[in-house]
Design an enzyme around this catalytic site. Structure first.
Site, PDB file in Angstrom:
ATOM      1  N   THR A 145      -2.785  -9.144  -0.545  1.00 30.77           N
ATOM      2  CA  THR A 145      -3.022  -8.992   0.831  1.00 30.77           C
ATOM      3  C   THR A 145      -2.225  -8.340   1.771  1.00 30.77           C
ATOM      4  O   THR A 145      -2.382  -8.083   3.109  1.00 30.77           O
ATOM      5  CB  THR A 145      -3.167 -10.370   1.225  1.00 30.77           C
ATOM      6  OG1 THR A 145      -2.089 -11.126   1.050  1.00 30.77           O
ATOM      7  CG2 THR A 145      -4.376 -11.192   0.511  1.00 30.77           C
TER       8      THR A 145
ATOM      9  N   VAL B 133       1.369  -3.089   1.256  1.00 30.05           N
ATOM     10  CA  VAL B 133       1.129  -2.344   0.105  1.00 30.05           C
ATOM     11  C   VAL B 133       0.057  -2.588  -0.933  1.00 30.05           C
ATOM     12  O   VAL B 133      -0.325  -1.937  -1.414  1.00 30.05           O
ATOM     13  CB  VAL B 133       2.734  -2.365  -0.599  1.00 30.05           C
ATOM     14  CG1 VAL B 133       2.649  -1.771  -1.932  1.00 30.05           C
ATOM     15  CG2 VAL B 133       3.644  -1.872   0.262  1.00 30.05           C
TER      16      VAL B 133
ATOM     17  N   SER C 289      -2.897 -17.162   1.811  1.00 29.65           N
ATOM     18  CA  SER C 289      -3.587 -15.927   1.592  1.00 29.65           C
ATOM     19  C   SER C 289      -4.971 -16.065   0.710  1.00 29.65           C
ATOM     20  O   SER C 289      -5.848 -15.130   0.440  1.00 29.65           O
ATOM     21  CB  SER C 289      -2.890 -14.523   1.400  1.00 29.65           C
ATOM     22  OG  SER C 289      -1.826 -14.513   2.441  1.00 29.65           O
TER      23      SER C 289
ATOM     24  N   ARG D 205      15.592  -3.109  -9.365  1.00 27.78           N
ATOM     25  CA  ARG D 205      15.911  -1.467  -9.692  1.00 27.78           C
ATOM     26  C   ARG D 205      17.156  -1.045 -10.177  1.00 27.78           C
ATOM     27  O   ARG D 205      17.282  -0.026 -10.817  1.00 27.78           O
ATOM     28  CB  ARG D 205      15.858  -0.985  -7.758  1.00 27.78           C
ATOM     29  CG  ARG D 205      14.393  -1.030  -7.558  1.00 27.78           C
ATOM     30  CD  ARG D 205      14.492  -0.650  -6.084  1.00 27.78           C
ATOM     31  NE  ARG D 205      13.217  -0.651  -5.456  1.00 27.78           N
ATOM     32  CZ  ARG D 205      12.984  -0.682  -4.025  1.00 27.78           C
ATOM     33  NH1 ARG D 205      13.951  -0.547  -3.374  1.00 27.78           N
ATOM     34  NH2 ARG D 205      11.818  -0.859  -3.580  1.00 27.78           N
TER      35      ARG D 205
ATOM     36  N   CYS E 130      10.977   3.465  -0.793  1.00 20.98           N
ATOM     37  CA  CYS E 130      10.079   4.295  -0.369  1.00 20.98           C
ATOM     38  C   CYS E 130      10.623   5.494   0.123  1.00 20.98           C
ATOM     39  O   CYS E 130      10.514   6.616  -0.168  1.00 20.98           O
ATOM     40  CB  CYS E 130       9.296   3.565   0.542  1.00 20.98           C
ATOM     41  SG  CYS E 130      10.124   2.657   2.148  1.00 20.98           S
TER      42      CYS E 130
ATOM     43  N   LYS F 274      20.929   1.695  -0.968  1.00 25.88           N
ATOM     44  CA  LYS F 274      19.804   1.688  -1.755  1.00 25.88           C
ATOM     45  C   LYS F 274      19.504   3.308  -2.473  1.00 25.88           C
ATOM     46  O   LYS F 274      19.445   3.618  -3.337  1.00 25.88           O
ATOM     47  CB  LYS F 274      18.487   0.966  -1.444  1.00 25.88           C
ATOM     48  CG  LYS F 274      18.363  -0.450  -1.464  1.00 25.88           C
ATOM     49  CD  LYS F 274      17.095  -0.808  -0.563  1.00 25.88           C
ATOM     50  CE  LYS F 274      16.871  -2.366  -0.570  1.00 25.88           C
ATOM     51  NZ  LYS F 274      15.640  -2.625   0.108  1.00 25.88           N
TER      52      LYS F 274
ATOM     53  N   ARG G   4      15.229   3.527  11.836  1.00 21.71           N
ATOM     54  CA  ARG G   4      13.694   3.216  11.892  1.00 21.71           C
ATOM     55  C   ARG G   4      13.446   3.925  13.428  1.00 21.71           C
ATOM     56  O   ARG G   4      14.042   3.311  14.512  1.00 21.71           O
ATOM     57  CB  ARG G   4      13.563   1.616  12.182  1.00 21.71           C
ATOM     58  CG  ARG G   4      12.373   1.178  12.152  1.00 21.71           C
ATOM     59  CD  ARG G   4      11.341   1.407  10.742  1.00 21.71           C
ATOM     60  NE  ARG G   4      12.124   0.406   9.777  1.00 21.71           N
ATOM     61  CZ  ARG G   4      11.859   0.462   8.457  1.00 21.71           C
ATOM     62  NH1 ARG G   4      11.060   1.393   8.113  1.00 21.71           N
ATOM     63  NH2 ARG G   4      12.407  -0.569   7.859  1.00 21.71           N
TER      64      ARG G   4
ATOM     65  N   HIS H 281       7.285   8.286   6.577  1.00 17.66           N
ATOM     66  CA  HIS H 281       8.969   8.758   6.803  1.00 17.66           C
ATOM     67  C   HIS H 281       9.238   9.840   6.871  1.00 17.66           C
ATOM     68  O   HIS H 281       8.445  10.822   6.077  1.00 17.66           O
ATOM     69  CB  HIS H 281       9.558   8.025   5.487  1.00 17.66           C
ATOM     70  CG  HIS H 281       9.399   6.475   5.509  1.00 17.66           C
ATOM     71  ND1 HIS H 281       9.115   5.600   6.511  1.00 17.66           N
ATOM     72  CD2 HIS H 281      10.154   5.699   4.444  1.00 17.66           C
ATOM     73  CE1 HIS H 281       9.428   4.594   6.190  1.00 17.66           C
ATOM     74  NE2 HIS H 281      10.033   4.350   5.001  1.00 17.66           N
TER      75      HIS H 281
END
Length: 331
Positions: A12, A15, A41, A101, A130, A208, A230, A237
């Site tokens: 939900t 992504v 959800s 990751r 991302c 990251k 941001r 982006h």
């Protein structure tokens, strides 16, 4: 042809919804879906390829139904707890969170760049950040031909990358209600902080990008620095990437190298003000590169402007592309 069963965890969220949309578009050989999310959800109904599916509460028994793949988009703690359970039930997990990751035994994959790493998984494959994903396509193209010596990232990241509450803050243009996500208003403002600050003064997002770039390119000692910001853009982006190369280059050859790379679209005509923009990347799976120009401050440097849809290529589409190529390997 074999038909596959797919679980979507975090169905939900922004992504998760995009994952369903991309899967529907790509028409993969999928027999059925299982949609999972938090208890609040559960009960939400989605239609995928004309069939209705009801979102269920994620539990330790959710993967008992013989899923072949699970795409997780539900945060690190959820991945930490439930991904190993899914793997134990015979499922291949593709995880969008940051939790796995940097694990040595978990491949971190952008399909156009290092899909071969995915073939050596132990049940879990990590989707990169991302902002990292979109940078990897032009960097891989340049590294293969000229060998990258140093990278300087400056990112201009859309609000959707921070979730639904961040989009709420962007729409709160008059500041009449309390902010839900950011420490300061994002409307008409730029915030030079994405995620928490680390002891070295960098943010977690910046670190990251540094660590993930090294892992994906298999260059553990690559010199990289990053500043992530941001900006008051809803989606997609943008990144300014300064690259120092070990080999000299002719600009015509370098442009051809970028143009020839899979899913990388060159938009680089200054005479007609053609360059990548967030409004044009929105809803697309390609990565766009332009404003390509030589950096004369070093012996062999180049500046790039790189733009991509952070919810699609930066998350959902990249995960689906990994799964699609794994399916193609099995069929």
């Amino acid at each position: 042809m074999k038909q596959f069963k797919i679980a979507i965890v975090g169905a939900t969220g922004l992504v998760g919804r995009s994952v369903m949309k991309v899967l529907e578009e790509r028409q993969l050989p999928i027999e059925s879906y299982g949609l999972f999310a938090s208890p609040k959800s559960a009960g939400t109904v989605f239609s995928i390829s004309g069939k209705s599916y009801t979102v269920e509460e994620l539990t330790e028994n959710s993967f008992d139904r013989g899923f072949d793949f699970a795409i997780f988009s539900a945060g690190g703690e959820t991945a930490k707890k439930y991904a190993p359970i899914a793997v134990a039930k015979g499922c291949i997990v593709i995880d969008n969170s940051s939790y796995f990751r940097m694990h040595d035994d978990v491949p971190l994959v952008v399909p156009e760049v290092n899909f071969e790493d995915a073939l050596h998984h132990h049940g879990i494959i990590a989707n990169p950040n991302c902002s990292t994903i979109q940078a990897m396509l032009p960097l891989k193209a340049l590294d293969d031909k000229y060998h990258i010596k140093r990278v300087v990232y400056s990112t201009y990241q859309a609000v959707s990358g921070a979730g639904k509450d961040a989009l709420y803050d962007l729409e709160n243009i008059h500041g009449s209600v309390p902010l839900k996500k950011f420490p300061y208003p994002i409307y008409n403002n730029c915030l030079p902080q994405i995620d928490v600050f680390m002891d070295n003064g960098y943010t977690k997002e910046e670190m990251k990008m540094i660590h993930e770039t090294r892992k994906i390119l298999h260059k553990p000692d690559l010199k990289i620095t990053a500043t992530t910001v941001r900006v008051p853009v809803k989606n997609s982006h943008s990144e300014s990437i300064n690259v120092e190369l070990e080999k000299n280059f002719e600009m015509e050859d370098l442009l051809y190298t970028l143009k020839s790379f899979p899913n990388l679209v060159l938009q680089n005509d200054t005479s007609s003000s053609l360059y990548p923009m967030a409004i044009h990347a929105n809803g697309r799976d390609e990565v766009f590169v332009g404003r390509v120009r030589r950096d004369d401050s070093v012996s062999s440097g180049v500046n790039l402007w790189v733009v991509a849809d952070n919810i699609r290529k930066g998350a959902a589409s990249n995960a689906v592309q990994i799964m699609e190529r794994l399916i193609n390997n099995q069929c």
